[in-house]
Design a protein around this motif. Structure first.
Motif, PDB file in Angstrom:
ATOM      1  N   UNK A   1      26.479  40.998  43.889  1.00  0.00           N
ATOM      2  CA  UNK A   1      27.796  40.401  43.850  1.00  0.00           C
ATOM      3  C   UNK A   1      28.190  40.017  42.433  1.00  0.00           C
ATOM      4  N   UNK A   2      29.414  40.354  42.066  1.00  0.00           N
ATOM      5  CA  UNK A   2      29.966  39.960  40.773  1.00  0.00           C
ATOM      6  C   UNK A   2      31.219  39.157  41.076  1.00  0.00           C
ATOM      7  N   UNK A   3      31.207  37.878  40.733  1.00  0.00           N
ATOM      8  CA  UNK A   3      32.339  37.007  41.019  1.00  0.00           C
ATOM      9  C   UNK A   3      32.442  36.629  42.476  1.00  0.00           C
ATOM     10  N   UNK A   4      31.378  36.848  43.233  1.00  0.00           N
ATOM     11  CA  UNK A   4      31.377  36.543  44.665  1.00  0.00           C
ATOM     12  C   UNK A   4      29.970  36.076  45.033  1.00  0.00           C
ATOM     13  N   UNK A   5      29.881  35.046  45.863  1.00  0.00           N
ATOM     14  CA  UNK A   5      28.562  34.484  46.191  1.00  0.00           C
ATOM     15  C   UNK A   5      27.907  35.146  47.396  1.00  0.00           C
ATOM     16  N   UNK A   6      28.689  35.786  48.257  1.00  0.00           N
ATOM     17  CA  UNK A   6      28.125  36.429  49.449  1.00  0.00           C
ATOM     18  C   UNK A   6      28.619  37.872  49.542  1.00  0.00           C
ATOM     19  N   UNK A   7      28.038  38.777  48.772  1.00  0.00           N
ATOM     20  CA  UNK A   7      28.497  40.172  48.817  1.00  0.00           C
ATOM     21  C   UNK A   7      28.247  40.801  50.182  1.00  0.00           C
ATOM     22  N   UNK A   8      29.199  41.638  50.622  1.00  0.00           N
ATOM     23  CA  UNK A   8      29.082  42.295  51.918  1.00  0.00           C
ATOM     24  C   UNK A   8      28.768  43.793  51.781  1.00  0.00           C
TER      25      UNK A   8
ATOM     26  N   UNK B   1      26.820  46.932  48.940  1.00  0.00           N
ATOM     27  CA  UNK B   1      25.808  47.072  47.895  1.00  0.00           C
ATOM     28  C   UNK B   1      26.331  46.569  46.555  1.00  0.00           C
ATOM     29  N   UNK B   2      27.649  46.737  46.320  1.00  0.00           N
ATOM     30  CA  UNK B   2      28.293  46.168  45.141  1.00  0.00           C
ATOM     31  C   UNK B   2      29.621  45.579  45.584  1.00  0.00           C
ATOM     32  N   UNK B   3      29.787  44.275  45.426  1.00  0.00           N
ATOM     33  CA  UNK B   3      31.038  43.594  45.743  1.00  0.00           C
ATOM     34  C   UNK B   3      31.522  42.900  44.483  1.00  0.00           C
ATOM     35  N   UNK B   4      32.773  43.157  44.119  1.00  0.00           N
ATOM     36  CA  UNK B   4      33.358  42.560  42.921  1.00  0.00           C
ATOM     37  C   UNK B   4      34.609  41.813  43.338  1.00  0.00           C
ATOM     38  N   UNK B   5      34.754  40.573  42.851  1.00  0.00           N
ATOM     39  CA  UNK B   5      35.916  39.771  43.178  1.00  0.00           C
ATOM     40  C   UNK B   5      36.356  39.013  41.935  1.00  0.00           C
ATOM     41  N   UNK B   6      37.611  38.633  41.905  1.00  0.00           N
ATOM     42  CA  UNK B   6      38.158  37.766  40.852  1.00  0.00           C
ATOM     43  C   UNK B   6      38.109  38.415  39.484  1.00  0.00           C
ATOM     44  N   UNK B   7      38.745  39.566  39.361  1.00  0.00           N
ATOM     45  CA  UNK B   7      38.838  40.174  38.044  1.00  0.00           C
ATOM     46  C   UNK B   7      39.034  41.673  38.108  1.00  0.00           C
ATOM     47  N   UNK B   8      39.294  42.244  36.957  1.00  0.00           N
ATOM     48  CA  UNK B   8      39.470  43.682  36.838  1.00  0.00           C
ATOM     49  C   UNK B   8      38.120  44.352  36.626  1.00  0.00           C
ATOM     50  N   UNK B   9      38.038  45.618  36.962  1.00  0.00           N
ATOM     51  CA  UNK B   9      36.851  46.416  36.698  1.00  0.00           C
ATOM     52  C   UNK B   9      37.213  47.393  35.594  1.00  0.00           C
ATOM     53  N   UNK B  10      36.426  47.419  34.560  1.00  0.00           N
ATOM     54  CA  UNK B  10      36.684  48.300  33.432  1.00  0.00           C
ATOM     55  C   UNK B  10      35.453  49.161  33.212  1.00  0.00           C
ATOM     56  N   UNK B  11      35.624  50.480  33.383  1.00  0.00           N
ATOM     57  CA  UNK B  11      34.533  51.414  33.138  1.00  0.00           C
ATOM     58  C   UNK B  11      34.745  52.040  31.771  1.00  0.00           C
ATOM     59  N   UNK B  12      33.715  52.105  30.983  1.00  0.00           N
ATOM     60  CA  UNK B  12      33.859  52.698  29.672  1.00  0.00           C
ATOM     61  C   UNK B  12      32.717  53.665  29.409  1.00  0.00           C
ATOM     62  N   UNK B  13      33.000  54.663  28.627  1.00  0.00           N
ATOM     63  CA  UNK B  13      32.027  55.669  28.247  1.00  0.00           C
ATOM     64  C   UNK B  13      32.471  56.183  26.891  1.00  0.00           C
ATOM     65  N   UNK B  14      31.599  56.192  25.926  1.00  0.00           N
ATOM     66  CA  UNK B  14      32.004  56.537  24.566  1.00  0.00           C
ATOM     67  C   UNK B  14      32.097  58.035  24.313  1.00  0.00           C
TER      68      UNK B  14
END
Length: 123
Positions: free
Chosen positions: A2-9, A11-24
Motif C-alpha cells: 500500500x502507498x498512501x493507504x493503510x489497508x491495501x486490497x 497487490x498494489x494499492x495507491x491512494x492520495x496522489x498522482x502516479x508518475x512513471x519515469x524511464x530515462x
C-alpha cells in the motif's frame, strides 16, 4: 503493498496522489499483460516517443494502434495523424468506421461551422 493507504486490497494499492512513471531511455515502454512478455506472451503497452513527442498504445499482436501527438492530433491505425483525427484501416475488420444511432437519436453525424451553426448532417 500500500502507498498512501493503510489497508491495501490489491497487490498494489495507491491512494492520495498522482502516479508518475519515469524511464530515462529515449522511448520508454510500459507493459500490461502476462508475465511472459518477450517470451511469446500477450500484452498491451504504452510508450512515449520523446524524439517526436508521441504517446502511443499498442499490443503484442502488432505495432502502435493509437497515437496521440503533442499538438492533440489522434491517429487510429496510423502513427502519423494527418488531421485532428486520422483513422486508417487495412485488413480485418473490413469496416473502417461504424456509427450507430442510440435509442431516441436521429442524427448520426452533424457538421458545424466556427460559429456553431449546423451546415450539414447525416441521418
Amino acid at each position: 503493498m500500500g502507498i498512501g493507504i493503510t489497508s491495501p486490497v490489491h497487490k498494489l494499492s495507491v491512494d492520495a496522489g498522482n502516479i508518475f512513471l519515469t524511464n530515462s531511455s529515449a522511448n520508454p515502454f510500459y507493459y500490461i499483460g502476462e508475465d511472459s512478455i518477450g517470451a511469446g506472451g500477450t500484452f498491451g503497452y504504452m510508450t512515449w516517443d520523446r524524439t517526436n513527442d508521441l504517446l502511443q498504445l499498442g499490443s503484442s499482436s502488432g505495432g502502435p494502434t493509437f497515437t496521440l501527438t503533442e499538438s492533440g492530433a489522434i491517429g487510429i491505425g496510423t502513427t502519423t495523424p494527418y488531421a485532428t483525427l486520422s483513422v486508417q484501416g487495412s485488413g480485418s475488420p473490413s469496416t473502417l468506421l461504424s456509427l450507430r444511432l442510440g435509442s431516441g437519436q436521429t442524427t448520426i453525424q452533424e457538421w458545424r461551422d466556427s460559429t456553431g451553426a449546423s451546415v450539414a448532417s447525416l441521418s
